[in-house]
Design an enzyme around this catalytic site. Structure first.
Site, PDB file in Angstrom:
ATOM      1  N   LYS A 194       0.823  -1.221   0.000  1.00 35.25           N
ATOM      2  CA  LYS A 194       0.000   0.000   0.000  1.00 35.25           C
ATOM      3  C   LYS A 194       0.859   1.275   0.000  1.00 35.25           C
ATOM      4  O   LYS A 194       0.541   2.254   0.664  1.00 35.25           O
ATOM      5  CB  LYS A 194      -0.961  -0.011   1.188  1.00 35.25           C
ATOM      6  CG  LYS A 194      -1.912  -1.187   1.167  1.00 35.25           C
ATOM      7  CD  LYS A 194      -2.758  -1.291   2.413  1.00 35.25           C
ATOM      8  CE  LYS A 194      -2.089  -2.130   3.463  1.00 35.25           C
ATOM      9  NZ  LYS A 194      -2.979  -2.670   4.495  1.00 35.25           N
ATOM     10  N   ASP A 229      -5.554  -7.536  10.013  1.00 36.88           N
ATOM     11  CA  ASP A 229      -6.943  -7.042  10.022  1.00 36.88           C
ATOM     12  C   ASP A 229      -7.964  -8.103   9.600  1.00 36.88           C
ATOM     13  O   ASP A 229      -9.067  -8.192  10.154  1.00 36.88           O
ATOM     14  CB  ASP A 229      -7.106  -5.754   9.178  1.00 36.88           C
ATOM     15  CG  ASP A 229      -6.511  -5.834   7.786  1.00 36.88           C
ATOM     16  OD1 ASP A 229      -5.929  -6.871   7.449  1.00 36.88           O
ATOM     17  OD2 ASP A 229      -6.612  -4.837   7.041  1.00 36.88           O
TER      18      ASP A 229
HETATM   19  C1  BGC Z   1      -1.557  -6.372   3.387  1.00 38.97           C
HETATM   20  C2  BGC Z   1      -2.399  -7.297   4.249  1.00 38.97           C
HETATM   21  C3  BGC Z   1      -3.654  -6.577   4.703  1.00 38.97           C
HETATM   22  C4  BGC Z   1      -4.382  -5.978   3.507  1.00 38.97           C
HETATM   23  C5  BGC Z   1      -5.644  -5.231   3.912  1.00 38.97           C
HETATM   24  C6  BGC Z   1      -2.385  -5.754   2.291  1.00 38.97           C
HETATM   25  O1  BGC Z   1      -1.634  -4.820   1.583  1.00 38.97           O
HETATM   26  O2  BGC Z   1      -0.478  -7.074   2.827  1.00 38.97           O
HETATM   27  O3  BGC Z   1      -1.669  -7.750   5.346  1.00 38.97           O
HETATM   28  O4  BGC Z   1      -4.478  -7.491   5.367  1.00 38.97           O
HETATM   29  O5  BGC Z   1      -3.530  -5.087   2.826  1.00 38.97           O
HETATM   30  O6  BGC Z   1      -5.408  -4.232   4.817  1.00 38.97           O
END
Ligand code: BGC
Length: 483
Positions: A194, A229
């Site tokens: 992200k 999460d």
């Molecule tokens: C992460 C996950 C997370 C998801 C939603 C992803 O980029 O790797 O660990 O659960 O985003 O937040």
């Protein structure tokens, strides 16, 4: 899609001698009819090409589900497989008897949330929450900066509530990035996603980094649980609905967790849990990084190349809230460059990566006005495109729709694969959290695709929205840890 018949009907109306141009009052000339005809065919042509690029048919859906199942097996077998299938160390679902109050931290996107969660019973959960917007600089600086920011935010939260920071508090930490857990309250970060990328963090225990930041701020907090999460969402839903076996996040990122039999987790070397089960955090954002089955198009490729982690999380980049707007923007830019949209004119804002916010997508999908007036407002007033025609706006709206539909259908593939993996076609609640709560049609589009894949079995799949489930779920997990 505009059919040949619709084009003919529209032209018929133009030809009718009673119709006059609404501004000049003059009859519409043969020339303008020809122009209109050309424009409608051009629009039709653009839309049908875009549909070819973005629509995923049933055969492809099946292929993706099949590949998911193969990848699940490999991820459960090998430690460093790209589809990580991470053991969460959560081996029990809640009974509804879990009580207590906990501080819950949630780091996973633009905002950092600090909550105080009071578990009184499954139908009475109180949450006091404060959101802190993460400074852009903290997302890409030394890790200490990010963890200090979290500790400062906790301090401010405690102060607001007159809680003495020196008195020990128990805490559940929702950390939504790829972490290989080494225990219920420890785990090593192996990748950022992200568009976060903090240095000096990879390979380190995130709870240890948080504890060090608390120590620097003299805050007395005991981290009882480290939770992804998706695992939190699954647990929060299972607290009141014991049929919940899958938790899905569709937020800035995407991921899912589910309940797996311990004998299927070939790589698990720890003790055999009494329940014989373990929640697995799939980290499905990394599905098919080899690009074997995903229908990746030129806009996805471009987005990936421009991202901080090219080649990683490609599934996430086709699905989640952080990226959908960017796919729309890149598609529009392509048409602008070809002079097929906005008369070839863009704007400084529109040219900026990530300027097409996910909220614009929801608003455009909700815009049913004849003139697409909210779409016009977003494009012209917020994104400063100099001018747009109705035809431009129709094209943009269709791009948004196609990108949204594709995301929902791909997510449905992951859900169906998990249902197959657990052999749960006879009944399962799937708790889905985050941006889709406000995104029109998303859940229904997922349902349609699940129906295409499962036929009448899809009636046994109960897709539910949850809100802020991760903080509650993490507190439930914290309450289940006995030390
Ligand atoms: C992460 C996950 C997370 C998801 C939603 C992803 O980029 O790797 O660990 O659960 O985003 O937040």
């Amino acid at each position: 899609m505009i059919s040949e018949k619709m084009v003919k009907n529209i032209l018929q109306v133009f030809k009718s001698s009673k119709i006059k141009n609404k501004y000049s009052g003059k009859r519409i000339s043969k020339h303008s009819i020809q122009e209109e005809k050309k424009r409608l065919y051009a629009e039709e042509d653009i839309l049908s090409k875009l549909e070819d690029i973005f629509i995923i048919g049933p055969v492809k859906l099946r292929q993706i589900v099949h590949h998911f199942l193969e990848e699940f097996r490999k991820g459960l077998e090998y430690d460093d497989y790209s589809l990580a299938m991470l053991p969460s160390f959560v081996t029990k679902l809640p009974t509804g008897q879990e009580l207590g109050n906990f501080i819950s931290l949630d780091l996973g996107g633009t905002n950092f949330k600090v909550c105080k969660v009071y578990l009184e019973n499954p139908y009475q959960i109180r949450v006091q929450q404060k959101k802190f917007s993460i400074p852009e600089t903290a997302k890409n600086a030394d890790g200490e900066r990010l963890f200090d920011f979290m500790a400062d935010s906790v301090e401010s939260f405690l102060k607001d509530r007159n809680i003495n920071k020196e008195k020990e508090q128990e805490l559940g930490f929702t950390f939504s990035f790829p972490v290989r857990q080494t225990g219920i309250n420890s785990g090593e970060l192996y990748l950022w996603s992200k568009e976060f990328n903090c240095s000096n963090t990879k390979g380190k225990d995130v709870v240890m980094m948080l504890n060090e930041a608390f120590k620097r701020n003299k805050i007395n907090i005991k981290v009882k649980a480290l939770v992804n999460d998706t695992v939190g969402i699954l647990m929060a839903s299972a607290y009141s609905d014991p049929q919940t076996f899958i938790g899905v996040v569709l937020g800035e990122g995407t991921n899912a967790a589910y309940v797996e039999k311990i004998e299927n987790i070939a790589k698990w070397k720890g003790p055999q849990p009494e329940s014989g089960k373990m929640i697995i955090n799939t980290e499905w954002g990394s599905f098919d990084e080899e690009k074997l089955v995903l229908p990746i198009n030129k806009f996805d490729e471009l987005l990936d190349q421009n991202s901080l982690d090219p080649g990683k999380h490609v599934f996430e980049k086709m699905i989640s809230g952080f990226y959908l707007g960017e796919i729309v923007r890149l598609t529009c830019l392509y048409l602008i460059n070809k002079k097929l949209l906005f008369k070839g004119q863009s704007s400084i804002i529109f040219n900026k990566p990530n300027s097409f916010d996910i909220q614009y997508l929801s608003r455009i999908e909700r815009d049913y006005s004849i003139e697409l007036s909210d779409t016009k407002l977003i494009l012209q007033d917020l994104l400063l495109i100099p001018s747009t025609t109705l035809s431009d706006r129709r094209i943009v709206r269709r791009i948004v729709e196609l990108v949204g539909i594709r995301s929902a259908r791909l997510t449905a593939c992951g859900v169906v694969a998990l249902l197959n993996q657990m052999n749960k076609l006879d009944g399962c609640t799937v708790a889905v959290d985050n941006f889709i709560n406000d995104y029109p049609h998303f859940i229904n589009r997922m349902r349609d695709a699940i129906h295409e894949l499962l036929g009448s079995f899809s009636e046994n799949v109960n897709l539910i929205h949850t809100k802020d489930g991760s903080s509650v779920g993490t507190s439930i997990i914290a309450s289940m840890v006995n030390e």
